[in-house]
Design a protein around this motif. Sequence first.
Motif, PDB file in Angstrom:
ATOM      1  N   LYS A  22     -53.133  60.461   6.453  1.00 28.75           N
ATOM      2  CA  LYS A  22     -52.840  61.902   5.865  1.00 28.75           C
ATOM      3  C   LYS A  22     -51.887  62.977   5.809  1.00 28.75           C
ATOM      4  CE  LYS A  22     -55.878  65.447   5.574  1.00 28.75           C
ATOM      5  NZ  LYS A  22     -57.386  65.624   6.514  1.00 28.75           N
ATOM      6  N   SER A  23     -51.743  62.450   7.122  1.00 28.20           N
ATOM      7  CA  SER A  23     -50.605  63.091   7.540  1.00 28.20           C
ATOM      8  C   SER A  23     -48.795  63.261   6.669  1.00 28.20           C
ATOM      9  CB  SER A  23     -49.629  63.345   8.846  1.00 28.20           C
ATOM     10  OG  SER A  23     -48.822  64.443   9.373  1.00 28.20           O
ATOM     11  N   GLN A  24     -48.593  61.687   6.581  1.00 27.52           N
ATOM     12  CA  GLN A  24     -47.471  61.388   5.701  1.00 27.52           C
ATOM     13  C   GLN A  24     -47.603  61.489   3.756  1.00 27.52           C
ATOM     14  OE1 GLN A  24     -47.470  56.931   6.258  1.00 27.52           O
ATOM     15  NE2 GLN A  24     -46.435  57.467   7.471  1.00 27.52           N
ATOM     16  N   THR A  25     -48.810  61.617   3.675  1.00 25.13           N
ATOM     17  CA  THR A  25     -49.347  62.203   2.057  1.00 25.13           C
ATOM     18  C   THR A  25     -49.248  63.632   1.876  1.00 25.13           C
ATOM     19  OG1 THR A  25     -51.093  59.859   2.384  1.00 25.13           O
ATOM     20  CG2 THR A  25     -51.153  62.298   0.099  1.00 25.13           C
ATOM     21  N   LEU A  75     -54.929  61.374  -3.147  1.00 23.36           N
ATOM     22  CA  LEU A  75     -55.018  60.868  -2.066  1.00 23.36           C
ATOM     23  C   LEU A  75     -55.880  61.507  -0.665  1.00 23.36           C
ATOM     24  CD1 LEU A  75     -54.431  58.231  -1.346  1.00 23.36           C
ATOM     25  CD2 LEU A  75     -52.078  59.263  -0.704  1.00 23.36           C
ATOM     26  N   ILE A  76     -54.609  62.535  -0.743  1.00 21.61           N
ATOM     27  CA  ILE A  76     -55.780  63.407   0.877  1.00 21.61           C
ATOM     28  C   ILE A  76     -56.925  63.613   0.017  1.00 21.61           C
ATOM     29  CG2 ILE A  76     -55.288  66.011   1.296  1.00 21.61           C
ATOM     30  CD1 ILE A  76     -52.378  65.938   0.435  1.00 21.61           C
ATOM     31  N   ALA A  77     -57.848  64.052  -1.012  1.00 16.88           N
ATOM     32  CA  ALA A  77     -59.201  64.302  -0.946  1.00 16.88           C
ATOM     33  C   ALA A  77     -59.909  62.997  -0.522  1.00 16.88           C
ATOM     34  CB  ALA A  77     -59.900  64.661  -2.323  1.00 16.88           C
ATOM     35  N   GLY A  80     -59.907  69.665   8.525  1.00 17.81           N
ATOM     36  CA  GLY A  80     -58.835  70.206   7.742  1.00 17.81           C
ATOM     37  C   GLY A  80     -57.829  69.533   7.954  1.00 17.81           C
ATOM     38  N   SER A  81     -56.609  70.466   7.350  1.00 15.93           N
ATOM     39  CA  SER A  81     -55.516  70.003   6.706  1.00 15.93           C
ATOM     40  C   SER A  81     -54.537  70.609   6.581  1.00 15.93           C
ATOM     41  CB  SER A  81     -55.498  69.408   5.355  1.00 15.93           C
ATOM     42  OG  SER A  81     -55.381  69.902   4.599  1.00 15.93           O
ATOM     43  N   GLN A 131     -59.303  60.288   1.183  1.00 16.42           N
ATOM     44  CA  GLN A 131     -58.430  60.225   2.665  1.00 16.42           C
ATOM     45  C   GLN A 131     -59.621  61.224   3.641  1.00 16.42           C
ATOM     46  OE1 GLN A 131     -54.766  61.295   2.959  1.00 16.42           O
ATOM     47  NE2 GLN A 131     -53.997  58.532   2.542  1.00 16.42           N
ATOM     48  N   ASN A 132     -59.520  62.746   3.184  1.00 18.64           N
ATOM     49  CA  ASN A 132     -61.398  63.184   3.901  1.00 18.64           C
ATOM     50  C   ASN A 132     -62.356  62.701   3.997  1.00 18.64           C
ATOM     51  OD1 ASN A 132     -59.120  65.433   4.724  1.00 18.64           O
ATOM     52  ND2 ASN A 132     -58.745  66.612   2.515  1.00 18.64           N
ATOM     53  N   ALA A 133     -62.528  62.718   2.201  1.00 18.59           N
ATOM     54  CA  ALA A 133     -64.386  61.913   2.500  1.00 18.59           C
ATOM     55  C   ALA A 133     -64.206  61.150   3.140  1.00 18.59           C
ATOM     56  CB  ALA A 133     -64.029  61.530   1.304  1.00 18.59           C
ATOM     57  N   GLU A 134     -62.575  59.460   3.593  1.00 23.86           N
ATOM     58  CA  GLU A 134     -63.295  58.321   4.258  1.00 23.86           C
ATOM     59  C   GLU A 134     -63.181  58.972   5.680  1.00 23.86           C
ATOM     60  OE1 GLU A 134     -61.152  53.871   5.181  1.00 23.86           O
ATOM     61  OE2 GLU A 134     -60.293  55.877   3.765  1.00 23.86           O
ATOM     62  N   LEU A 135     -62.360  59.563   6.028  1.00 22.20           N
ATOM     63  CA  LEU A 135     -62.889  60.726   7.097  1.00 22.20           C
ATOM     64  C   LEU A 135     -64.371  61.382   7.263  1.00 22.20           C
ATOM     65  CD1 LEU A 135     -59.192  62.177   7.949  1.00 22.20           C
ATOM     66  CD2 LEU A 135     -60.578  60.058   8.789  1.00 22.20           C
ATOM     67  N   GLN A 136     -64.519  62.291   6.985  1.00 23.98           N
ATOM     68  CA  GLN A 136     -66.067  63.167   7.031  1.00 23.98           C
ATOM     69  C   GLN A 136     -67.129  61.693   7.348  1.00 23.98           C
ATOM     70  OE1 GLN A 136     -66.447  65.086   3.498  1.00 23.98           O
ATOM     71  NE2 GLN A 136     -65.049  66.784   4.229  1.00 23.98           N
ATOM     72  N   GLN A 137     -66.832  60.199   6.249  1.00 26.63           N
ATOM     73  CA  GLN A 137     -67.545  59.500   6.502  1.00 26.63           C
ATOM     74  C   GLN A 137     -67.812  58.304   7.956  1.00 26.63           C
ATOM     75  OE1 GLN A 137     -69.906  58.064   4.478  1.00 26.63           O
ATOM     76  NE2 GLN A 137     -71.156  56.854   5.691  1.00 26.63           N
ATOM     77  N   ILE A 138     -66.357  58.028   8.586  1.00 30.33           N
ATOM     78  CA  ILE A 138     -66.544  57.968   9.930  1.00 30.33           C
ATOM     79  C   ILE A 138     -67.357  58.896  10.924  1.00 30.33           C
ATOM     80  CG2 ILE A 138     -64.226  57.597  11.918  1.00 30.33           C
ATOM     81  CD1 ILE A 138     -63.006  56.386   8.795  1.00 30.33           C
TER      82      ILE A 138
END
Length: 446
Positions: A35-38, A228-230, A301-302, A232-239
């Motif tokens: 996510k940071s790279q994106t 892509l960031i969205a 947050g991003s 990644q955020n969704a997957e992070l929320q799932q984790i």
Amino acid sequence: MKKRLLCLALVFAMTATQAMPVAASSRKQELQTQKSQTQSKLSEAESQVNTLENKKNELMGQIDSTQQELVTIMTQIDMLKEEITDKEADIKETQEDLKEAEADRDEQYESMKKRIQYLYENGGTDSWAQILLESDSIADMLSKIENNGKMYDYDREALEKMKAVVQEVQDLENKLITEKAELEDSKKEQEDKQDTLETKMADLKASASDYESQIASVKAQAQEYKNLIAQQNAELQQIQKEEEAAAKAAEEARKQAEAQAAQAAQSSNSSKSSNAGTTSSGTTSAATGNTGSSSVSSNGGSTASSESVSSDSTSSSSSQSSVSYDSATGAAVVAYAMQFVGNPYVYGGNSLTNGIDCSGFTQQVFAHFGYSLPRTSDAQASSGVGVSWENHRAGDIIVYSGHVAILTGDGGIVHASNSAPYPQGGIKVTANALYRPYIAIRRIVQ
């Protein structure tokens, strides 16, 4: 023995519940790195969009200024066309006057020939003797001789006048033809400028269109990064939800193991019960410690870093030099300009000796005295200080549509005219500065 089995069961239960959070933590760290790279790529794309839009805005500014300049040139071309039409009408009228004058001259000449022929046919070489014989007196004879002489003088004087009128009309016709040629050269010069500006306009519009395509492409790429960031955020929320569920299950397993251990402690004898209580207390403490050390972190947050892009725009303006030179006077400017009378006219030229056009002539003359003028006649119309015709003096410049000249101070101008050979063209002096309408009179030397 039963107590040991219960403790081992507690340990196995807690180990099983912690296996999933460890794997989730690894995936979470990997996602945060991606996510940071994106986000970095997104920032670069947005910065590129800003840069392209700034460049496009610069181009649009150039398009606007070029459009205004093109409108000015087209207006001057229309004015020159009207002046050429007027000159053609004047030339036509003058040609008709010339035909009339030539007819009068020829008529006068024919009348003179007839009178001379009559005298010779009726008198010939004996005319004087005939006058003497036919005269009643000496006074009558002298009167007849005087009348003959007056008739000769009248015919000669009338013929000379007719010749002068014809020459005057011919000179006027030549003058009008020369002035028309100057107007046509000015019109050609403005039309060449129009072609150049239209080519420039087309190139600028093509470049602006290219920037629009690039901006659209980069914006589309930036949108992909946002999508892509969205994800990644969704997957992070799932984790994060899975970690919270695992922590809750571990807490329930711990409580259940503690309850079972407490029941085992109560069934032991009193002495072993004390030791078991101590062990249970230690185990509970250890279990509590492990649970306490298990932490769940959420990073929903991003942070997007943005680069500020600035574009430097340089605007240049042509203006008169503020430096004053003691040697720079209007009379000195005219005297210097007069040195080059007779040299050729060359459109776009910059040589006072080998060839130059009207605006190049004024620019080079004033440059000799340290004054900087723009290269085109319409731009020179804004140089210096504006003055009226009544207040003009030697060394001022007078600007026409597509033409510019230096006023000589006596009602005339010195200028680089059309491409015809001198004196019709080239660098020359024209006696009447008002031979055509002017746009402005500007004083360069104060």
